[in-house]
Scaffold this motif. Structure first.
Motif, PDB file in Angstrom:
ATOM      1  N   THR A   1       0.829  -1.206   0.000  1.00 53.50           N
ATOM      2  CA  THR A   1       0.000   0.000   0.000  1.00 53.50           C
ATOM      3  C   THR A   1       0.860   1.252   0.000  1.00 53.50           C
ATOM      4  N   THR A   2       1.808   1.309   0.895  1.00 55.52           N
ATOM      5  CA  THR A   2       2.629   2.519   1.017  1.00 55.52           C
ATOM      6  C   THR A   2       3.603   2.672  -0.138  1.00 55.52           C
ATOM      7  N   ALA A   3       3.913   1.582  -0.831  1.00 58.23           N
ATOM      8  CA  ALA A   3       4.821   1.678  -1.979  1.00 58.23           C
ATOM      9  C   ALA A   3       4.252   2.569  -3.065  1.00 58.23           C
ATOM     10  N   GLY A   4       2.945   2.711  -3.122  1.00 58.19           N
ATOM     11  CA  GLY A   4       2.326   3.578  -4.113  1.00 58.19           C
ATOM     12  C   GLY A   4       1.972   4.948  -3.588  1.00 58.19           C
ATOM     13  N   LEU A   5       2.460   5.294  -2.399  1.00 59.61           N
ATOM     14  CA  LEU A   5       2.107   6.576  -1.783  1.00 59.61           C
ATOM     15  C   LEU A   5       3.326   7.473  -1.574  1.00 59.61           C
ATOM     16  N   GLY A   6       4.372   7.190  -2.328  1.00 59.06           N
ATOM     17  CA  GLY A   6       5.571   8.007  -2.194  1.00 59.06           C
ATOM     18  C   GLY A   6       5.332   9.474  -2.512  1.00 59.06           C
ATOM     19  N   PHE A   7       4.376   9.774  -3.404  1.00 61.29           N
ATOM     20  CA  PHE A   7       4.094  11.169  -3.757  1.00 61.29           C
ATOM     21  C   PHE A   7       3.523  11.945  -2.577  1.00 61.29           C
ATOM     22  N   LEU A   8       3.044  11.217  -1.527  1.00 57.88           N
ATOM     23  CA  LEU A   8       2.588  11.864  -0.300  1.00 57.88           C
ATOM     24  C   LEU A   8       3.704  11.947   0.741  1.00 57.88           C
ATOM     25  N   GLY A   9       4.883  11.478   0.365  1.00 54.75           N
ATOM     26  CA  GLY A   9       5.992  11.475   1.319  1.00 54.75           C
ATOM     27  C   GLY A   9       5.957  10.324   2.287  1.00 54.75           C
ATOM     28  N   VAL A  10       5.205   9.262   1.945  1.00 50.68           N
ATOM     29  CA  VAL A  10       5.055   8.111   2.835  1.00 50.68           C
ATOM     30  C   VAL A  10       6.048   7.029   2.442  1.00 50.68           C
ATOM     31  N   ALA A  11       6.791   6.521   3.422  1.00 51.34           N
ATOM     32  CA  ALA A  11       7.735   5.435   3.166  1.00 51.34           C
ATOM     33  C   ALA A  11       7.832   4.563   4.404  1.00 51.34           C
ATOM     34  N   VAL A  12       7.839   3.240   4.203  1.00 49.55           N
ATOM     35  CA  VAL A  12       7.930   2.280   5.293  1.00 49.55           C
ATOM     36  C   VAL A  12       9.323   1.657   5.316  1.00 49.55           C
ATOM     37  N   ASP A  13       9.867   1.460   6.513  1.00 52.97           N
ATOM     38  CA  ASP A  13      11.140   0.781   6.692  1.00 52.97           C
ATOM     39  C   ASP A  13      10.866  -0.715   6.801  1.00 52.97           C
ATOM     40  N   SER A  14      11.386  -1.501   5.873  1.00 53.82           N
ATOM     41  CA  SER A  14      11.101  -2.943   5.860  1.00 53.82           C
ATOM     42  C   SER A  14      11.596  -3.631   7.128  1.00 53.82           C
ATOM     43  N   ASN A  15      12.604  -3.067   7.780  1.00 55.61           N
ATOM     44  CA  ASN A  15      13.127  -3.656   9.016  1.00 55.61           C
ATOM     45  C   ASN A  15      12.251  -3.352  10.231  1.00 55.61           C
ATOM     46  N   ARG A  16      11.350  -2.386  10.079  1.00 56.11           N
ATOM     47  CA  ARG A  16      10.453  -2.038  11.190  1.00 56.11           C
ATOM     48  C   ARG A  16       9.031  -2.545  10.962  1.00 56.11           C
ATOM     49  N   ASN A  17       8.767  -3.029   9.754  1.00 55.68           N
ATOM     50  CA  ASN A  17       7.394  -3.308   9.355  1.00 55.68           C
ATOM     51  C   ASN A  17       6.855  -4.622   9.915  1.00 55.68           C
ATOM     52  N   ASP A  18       7.094  -4.837  11.219  1.00 57.30           N
ATOM     53  CA  ASP A  18       6.491  -5.993  11.864  1.00 57.30           C
ATOM     54  C   ASP A  18       5.494  -5.558  12.926  1.00 57.30           C
ATOM     55  N   GLY A  19       5.487  -4.241  13.267  1.00 57.50           N
ATOM     56  CA  GLY A  19       4.497  -3.658  14.161  1.00 57.50           C
ATOM     57  C   GLY A  19       4.330  -4.450  15.458  1.00 57.50           C
ATOM     58  N   PRO A  20       3.560  -3.924  16.412  1.00 57.66           N
ATOM     59  CA  PRO A  20       2.962  -2.580  16.368  1.00 57.66           C
ATOM     60  C   PRO A  20       3.992  -1.495  16.647  1.00 57.66           C
ATOM     61  N   GLY A  21       3.580  -0.251  16.458  1.00 56.16           N
ATOM     62  CA  GLY A  21       4.460   0.881  16.688  1.00 56.16           C
ATOM     63  C   GLY A  21       4.802   1.592  15.397  1.00 56.16           C
ATOM     64  N   LEU A  22       5.866   2.366  15.429  1.00 53.86           N
ATOM     65  CA  LEU A  22       6.295   3.162  14.286  1.00 53.86           C
ATOM     66  C   LEU A  22       6.990   2.274  13.272  1.00 53.86           C
ATOM     67  N   ILE A  23       6.529   2.308  12.019  1.00 54.71           N
ATOM     68  CA  ILE A  23       7.132   1.465  10.985  1.00 54.71           C
ATOM     69  C   ILE A  23       7.649   2.289   9.808  1.00 54.71           C
ATOM     70  N   SER A  24       7.541   3.605   9.873  1.00 50.02           N
ATOM     71  CA  SER A  24       7.980   4.431   8.754  1.00 50.02           C
ATOM     72  C   SER A  24       9.491   4.554   8.717  1.00 50.02           C
ATOM     73  N   ALA A  25      10.001   4.798   7.504  1.00 53.85           N
ATOM     74  CA  ALA A  25      11.427   5.034   7.316  1.00 53.85           C
ATOM     75  C   ALA A  25      11.795   6.406   7.863  1.00 53.85           C
ATOM     76  N   ASP A  26      13.062   6.586   8.188  1.00 56.82           N
ATOM     77  CA  ASP A  26      13.515   7.855   8.765  1.00 56.82           C
ATOM     78  C   ASP A  26      13.234   9.028   7.834  1.00 56.82           C
ATOM     79  N   GLU A  27      13.301   8.778   6.524  1.00 55.76           N
ATOM     80  CA  GLU A  27      13.102   9.879   5.572  1.00 55.76           C
ATOM     81  C   GLU A  27      11.632  10.136   5.258  1.00 55.76           C
ATOM     82  N   SER A  28      10.731   9.340   5.815  1.00 50.40           N
ATOM     83  CA  SER A  28       9.306   9.502   5.518  1.00 50.40           C
ATOM     84  C   SER A  28       8.792  10.832   6.064  1.00 50.40           C
ATOM     85  N   ALA A  29       8.094  11.575   5.220  1.00 49.93           N
ATOM     86  CA  ALA A  29       7.531  12.857   5.666  1.00 49.93           C
ATOM     87  C   ALA A  29       6.354  12.652   6.609  1.00 49.93           C
ATOM     88  N   ALA A  30       5.689  11.518   6.500  1.00 48.76           N
ATOM     89  CA  ALA A  30       4.565  11.180   7.372  1.00 48.76           C
ATOM     90  C   ALA A  30       4.937   9.967   8.201  1.00 48.76           C
TER      91      ALA A  30
END
Length: 359
Positions: free
Chosen positions: A309-338
């Motif tokens: 889902t987030t792979a197609g939302l880069g134009f909104l500044g959304v990016a997920v860190d694959s190493n964090r994407n096991d949740g719960p909690g913060l899973i966005s990449a450091d460079e993610s605007a959101a």
């Protein structure tokens, strides 16, 4: 009421009954889930035999119509008003009433509070709630977009904002389960959502269609489908189940797609396409996005879906860190605007909090 109370949460589904006693700090002191509940007092009576004493009861009610804009103490008049809304939620409203009646019969001397899924969305502006239909229809029936899953969206959006330390954040909340909807939340207030007059609208769901061209529905009726067939198909045989042919459980669809089933593969593509589209629409209603929140059974547990889902939302500044994407909690990449968060669904906490505020 003093906040130091135990609240019994009664969540009556279309065929099940979830019960829980929550302490003042949100601790679940006792819980029970009856899968096939017939509306009788038996399961609740048995549960209360060994459960801690309770000081108030909070009931989840799916539909509050335009009448109920916040949690409301239940008396005979309020019960009657809830029953009058049955036509708007024919599967869920009678079950909520059965839960209310059973609990009031067994616990007549303590406060009972109705907590409405639609109430959270009553803050949406008229531009977001009004259908562009003939004026005569509007005058006669006053249909509007109500929105649903409000208890989940309220909790998830607020909790993510608390965790991020941004109480005034623009949040897109994704409640993804068998039923699924998005909400656009600004400073804690709903300003848009994907569901409408009924929970059929919006995203592709397990067995529900989501948005369908109304012209297609007219065409299908003229082609010979009865109203009952149309309703049953859209509610119970559409969505992932209708697309994939393997049922509405996303895990089964994903397994079938992995084994090369083209229908299942297309089902996943449609599901993700509509989800990305919906997130972008909610962000547009907010004028931007600060936090993207995944909750609900699918939202919490399907890391592949979150990544796709987030792979197609880069134009909104959304990016997920694959190493964090096991949740719960913060899973966005450091460079993610959101900030992208996974927040476990806790409708029970929301119901208990609303109950304490009213009782």
């Amino acid at each position: 009421m003093d906040l130091a109370v135990n609240v019994l949460v009664v969540n009556a589904g279309s065929s099940s009954l979830k019960l829980g006693v929550l302490g003042e700090d949100g601790t679940v002191l006792a819980e029970h889930h009856a899968e096939r509940w017939q509306g009788d007092t038996g399961p609740l009576k048995d549960f209360l035999t060994d459960a801690p004493d309770v000081d108030a009861v909070g009931h989840r009610v799916v539909h509050g119509g335009s009448t109920f804009t916040s949690a409301t103490a239940i008396d005979d008049h309020v019960r009657g008003e809830i029953e009058a809304l049955t036509a708007l939620a024919p599967l869920h409203q009678p079950r909520a009433l059965a839960g209310i009646d059973a609990a009031r019969e067994l616990l007549p001397s303590i406060p009972h509070v109705a907590c409405f899924d639609t109430a959270f969305h009553t803050t949406m502006p008229s531009a977001a709630t009004t259908y562009a239909i003939p004026e005569s229809w509007q005058r006669k029936w006053q249909p509007r977009r109500y929105g649903f899953h409000g208890l989940s969206h309220s909790y998830a959006s607020r909790r993510a904002a608390e965790l991020a330390g941004t109480p005034d954040a623009r949040v897109v909340s994704c409640h993804l389960g068998a039923g699924a909807s998005l909400a656009a939340v600004a400073s804690g207030r709903s300003v848009d959502t994907t569901m409408g007059f009924t929970p059929l609208a919006g995203l592709v769901m397990a067995t529900r269609s989501g948005d369908v061209d109304p012209g297609l529905l007219v065409w299908l009726q003229r082609a010979g489908l009865s109203l009952d067939e149309l309703e049953d198909g859209l509610e119970h045989h559409a969505g992932l189940a209708g697309l994939s042919g393997v049922g509405g459980d996303l895990r089964d669809v994903r397994r079938a797609a992995g084994a090369g089933d083209p229908r299942a593969g297309l089902a996943l593509e449609v599901y993700v396409h509509r989800l990305r589209q919906g997130v972008a629409a909610m962000a547009a209603s907010l004028g931007g996005i600060d936090l993207l929140v995944f909750t609900g059974g699918v939202g919490e547990h399907d890391a592949v879906l979150r990544a796709d889902t987030t792979a197609g939302l880069g134009f909104l500044g959304v990016a997920v860190d694959s190493n964090r994407n096991d949740g719960p909690g913060l899973i966005s990449a450091d460079e993610s605007a959101a900030g992208v968060w996974v927040v476990p669904a806790r409708e029970d906490l929301e119901i208990a909090a609303q109950t304490r505020a009213v009782a």
